[in-house]
Design a protein around this motif. Structure first.
Motif, short mmCIF file in Angstrom:
data_model
loop_
_atom_site.label_atom_id
_atom_site.label_comp_id
_atom_site.label_asym_id
_atom_site.label_seq_id
_atom_site.Cartn_x
_atom_site.Cartn_y
_atom_site.Cartn_z
N SER A 156 85.26 -86.60 -128.45
CA SER A 156 85.99 -86.03 -129.58
C SER A 156 86.46 -84.62 -129.27
O SER A 156 87.58 -84.24 -129.60
N SER A 157 85.57 -83.84 -128.61
CA SER A 157 85.95 -82.47 -128.27
C SER A 157 87.10 -82.46 -127.29
O SER A 157 88.01 -81.63 -127.36
N ALA A 158 87.05 -83.40 -126.33
CA ALA A 158 88.11 -83.45 -125.32
C ALA A 158 89.44 -83.78 -125.96
O ALA A 158 90.49 -83.25 -125.58
N GLN A 159 89.43 -84.68 -126.99
CA GLN A 159 90.67 -85.04 -127.66
C GLN A 159 91.23 -83.87 -128.44
O GLN A 159 92.43 -83.70 -128.57
N ALA A 160 90.32 -83.04 -128.99
CA ALA A 160 90.78 -81.91 -129.80
C ALA A 160 91.27 -80.76 -128.95
O ALA A 160 92.04 -79.92 -129.41
N ALA A 161 90.79 -80.68 -127.72
CA ALA A 161 91.15 -79.56 -126.85
C ALA A 161 92.61 -79.67 -126.43
O ALA A 161 93.11 -80.77 -126.18
N PRO A 162 93.32 -78.55 -126.33
CA PRO A 162 94.72 -78.60 -125.89
C PRO A 162 94.81 -78.99 -124.42
O PRO A 162 93.93 -78.68 -123.62
N THR A 163 95.85 -79.70 -124.07
CA THR A 163 96.07 -80.12 -122.69
C THR A 163 96.54 -78.93 -121.86
O THR A 163 97.45 -78.21 -122.26
N GLN A 164 95.89 -78.73 -120.72
CA GLN A 164 96.26 -77.63 -119.84
C GLN A 164 97.14 -78.15 -118.71
O GLN A 164 96.83 -79.18 -118.11
N THR A 165 98.20 -77.44 -118.44
CA THR A 165 99.10 -77.84 -117.37
C THR A 165 98.62 -77.28 -116.04
O THR A 165 98.31 -76.09 -115.93
N ALA A 166 98.49 -78.13 -115.05
CA ALA A 166 98.04 -77.70 -113.73
C ALA A 166 99.08 -76.76 -113.12
O ALA A 166 100.29 -76.96 -113.31
N PRO A 167 98.63 -75.72 -112.41
CA PRO A 167 99.58 -74.81 -111.78
C PRO A 167 100.43 -75.54 -110.74
O PRO A 167 99.97 -76.46 -110.08
N ALA A 168 101.67 -75.10 -110.63
CA ALA A 168 102.58 -75.74 -109.68
C ALA A 168 102.11 -75.50 -108.25
O ALA A 168 101.65 -74.42 -107.90
N THR A 169 102.20 -76.51 -107.42
CA THR A 169 101.83 -76.38 -106.02
C THR A 169 102.95 -75.68 -105.27
O THR A 169 104.12 -76.07 -105.39
N PRO A 170 102.65 -74.62 -104.51
CA PRO A 170 103.71 -73.94 -103.76
C PRO A 170 104.41 -74.89 -102.81
O PRO A 170 103.80 -75.82 -102.28
N THR A 171 105.68 -74.67 -102.62
CA THR A 171 106.47 -75.53 -101.74
C THR A 171 106.53 -74.95 -100.34
O THR A 171 106.93 -73.81 -100.13
N ARG A 172 106.10 -75.74 -99.37
CA ARG A 172 106.14 -75.30 -97.98
C ARG A 172 107.55 -75.48 -97.43
O ARG A 172 108.14 -76.54 -97.59
N LYS A 173 108.07 -74.45 -96.81
CA LYS A 173 109.41 -74.50 -96.24
C LYS A 173 109.32 -74.54 -94.72
O LYS A 173 108.38 -73.99 -94.13
N PRO A 174 110.26 -75.18 -94.07
CA PRO A 174 110.25 -75.23 -92.60
C PRO A 174 110.37 -73.82 -92.01
O PRO A 174 111.07 -72.96 -92.55
N VAL A 175 109.67 -73.59 -90.93
CA VAL A 175 109.74 -72.32 -90.22
C VAL A 175 110.29 -72.59 -88.83
O VAL A 175 109.77 -73.45 -88.11
N GLU A 176 111.34 -71.88 -88.49
CA GLU A 176 112.01 -72.11 -87.21
C GLU A 176 111.03 -71.95 -86.05
O GLU A 176 110.26 -70.98 -86.00
N GLY A 177 111.06 -72.91 -85.14
CA GLY A 177 110.19 -72.85 -83.98
C GLY A 177 108.85 -73.54 -84.17
O GLY A 177 108.08 -73.67 -83.22
N CYS A 178 108.56 -73.99 -85.40
CA CYS A 178 107.30 -74.67 -85.68
C CYS A 178 107.55 -76.17 -85.82
O CYS A 178 108.40 -76.59 -86.61
N ALA A 179 106.81 -76.96 -85.07
CA ALA A 179 106.93 -78.41 -85.12
C ALA A 179 105.75 -78.99 -85.89
O ALA A 179 104.86 -78.25 -86.34
N ALA A 180 105.74 -80.28 -86.06
CA ALA A 180 104.61 -80.94 -86.70
C ALA A 180 103.39 -80.81 -85.79
O ALA A 180 103.50 -80.92 -84.57
N PRO A 181 102.21 -80.55 -86.36
CA PRO A 181 101.01 -80.46 -85.53
C PRO A 181 100.71 -81.78 -84.83
O PRO A 181 101.09 -82.85 -85.30
N ALA A 182 100.03 -81.72 -83.70
CA ALA A 182 99.58 -82.92 -83.02
C ALA A 182 98.61 -83.68 -83.93
O ALA A 182 97.84 -83.05 -84.67
N PRO A 183 98.64 -85.00 -83.91
CA PRO A 183 97.74 -85.76 -84.78
C PRO A 183 96.28 -85.53 -84.41
O PRO A 183 95.94 -85.36 -83.24
N GLY A 184 95.44 -85.50 -85.42
CA GLY A 184 94.02 -85.30 -85.18
C GLY A 184 93.41 -84.39 -86.22
O GLY A 184 94.12 -83.73 -86.99
N SER A 185 92.09 -84.35 -86.26
CA SER A 185 91.34 -83.53 -87.21
C SER A 185 90.27 -82.74 -86.47
O SER A 185 89.82 -83.16 -85.39
#
Length: 280
Positions: free
Chosen positions: A71-100
């Motif tokens: 009931s409390s959750a229904q009464a609470a106002p909905t919070q909007t998640a902050p926008a995720t920053p957009t990553r832009k291409p950087v000249e000279g940078c390629a996709a990383p090699a696959p792996g972790s």
């Protein structure tokens, strides 16, 4: 009289110091919380049946707290998640090699295996270009020995540089295997710590490679590359000098941070495809 520029740089340095301390305190608090949580779970698990007691779903007065919570959750106002920053291409940078990152952990600092009178070179092969570092085994033997060991374990491969500062302090910070491109890192390490070295009269001109830490004697695997002359107190072990590829780091810095602030993730998704240390 202290000029406004000197005062601004002093404030930036103090901010950097406070942030390093906060990150260390957060890591310590997180470890304590996990320990307490593990102990709590051990208490509520029945010895024979593996069933959890009803901890909080119903109180002693017979009221269904799950219904009240809904009931409390229904009464609470909905919070909007902050926008995720957009990553832009950087000249000279390629996709990383696959792996972790392999996430290896070690119980103690490795035994000394390097020749302190020899020359060692560290090669940072990033997705934005190659950076070569001449390591100072004579003045920082334990640090160089640790990097030689960790590089041999492929510990740094596929790890990201998680922090870039562009005002007052000009460094690119790397070496945390827990860091991601968007989630703040700064608390990961190899499982051991070692003492500071080479601090007497230490300065941090462009090209310096030094250890990041959370206080005296807390060196692990995180380090920073200085891409522009930076004034810092002599608290961070300088252990190498960039001999080739400083322009790569400067290019990464010129692209700014993902968040648009002077301290944040690099806009470039900087990743080590591999890190190697060689003698000679």
């Amino acid at each position: 009289m202290v000029s406004s520029e000197q005062r601004r740089r002093q404030l930036a340095r103090e901010k950097y110091e406070r942030q390093m301390q906060r990150r260390a305190e957060m890591a310590s608090a997180r470890r304590r919380r996990n320990t307490i949580l593990g102990a709590s779970l051990a208490v509520v698990v029945l010895a024979g049946g593996g069933t959890l007691f009803a901890t909080g779903a119903f109180s002693s007065d017979g009221k269904d707290k799950s219904t009240s919570a809904a009931s409390s959750a229904q009464a609470a106002p909905t919070q909007t998640a902050p926008a995720t920053p957009t990553r832009k291409p950087v000249e000279g940078c390629a996709a990383p090699a696959p792996g972790s990152p392999n996430g290896k952990q070690f119980k103690a600092e490795p035994a000394m295996s390097i020749d302190q009178n020899a020359s060692y070179t560290m090669a940072l092969d990033t997705n934005c270009g190659k950076v070569t570092v001449a390591l100072d085994a004579a003045k920082a033997p334990h640090t160089v020995n640790s990097f030689n060991f960790l590089a041999g374990e492929q510990y740094f491969d596929h790890t990201k540089c998680h922090r870039l500062t562009t005002d007052g302090i000009f460094v690119l910070q790397c070496g945390d295997p827990t860091a991601s491109a968007t989630v703040p890192g700064g608390t990961g390490g190899p499982g051991y710590k070692f003492a500071d070295e080479n601090l007497t009269g230490a300065t941090y001109p462009a090209g310096t490679v030094a250890m990041a830490n959370s206080g005296p004697g807390t060196n692990g695997s995180q380090f920073f590359l200085v891409y522009k002359d930076t004034q810092l107190p002599p608290n961070y072990t300088p252990f190498g000098k960039i001999t080739n590829g400083l322009d790569v780091v400067q290019k990464i810095a010129a692209a700014g941070t993902l968040e648009g602030a002077p301290d944040g993730h690099p806009m470039a998704d900087v990743t080590f495809n591999s890190v190697t240390v060689s003698k000679g």
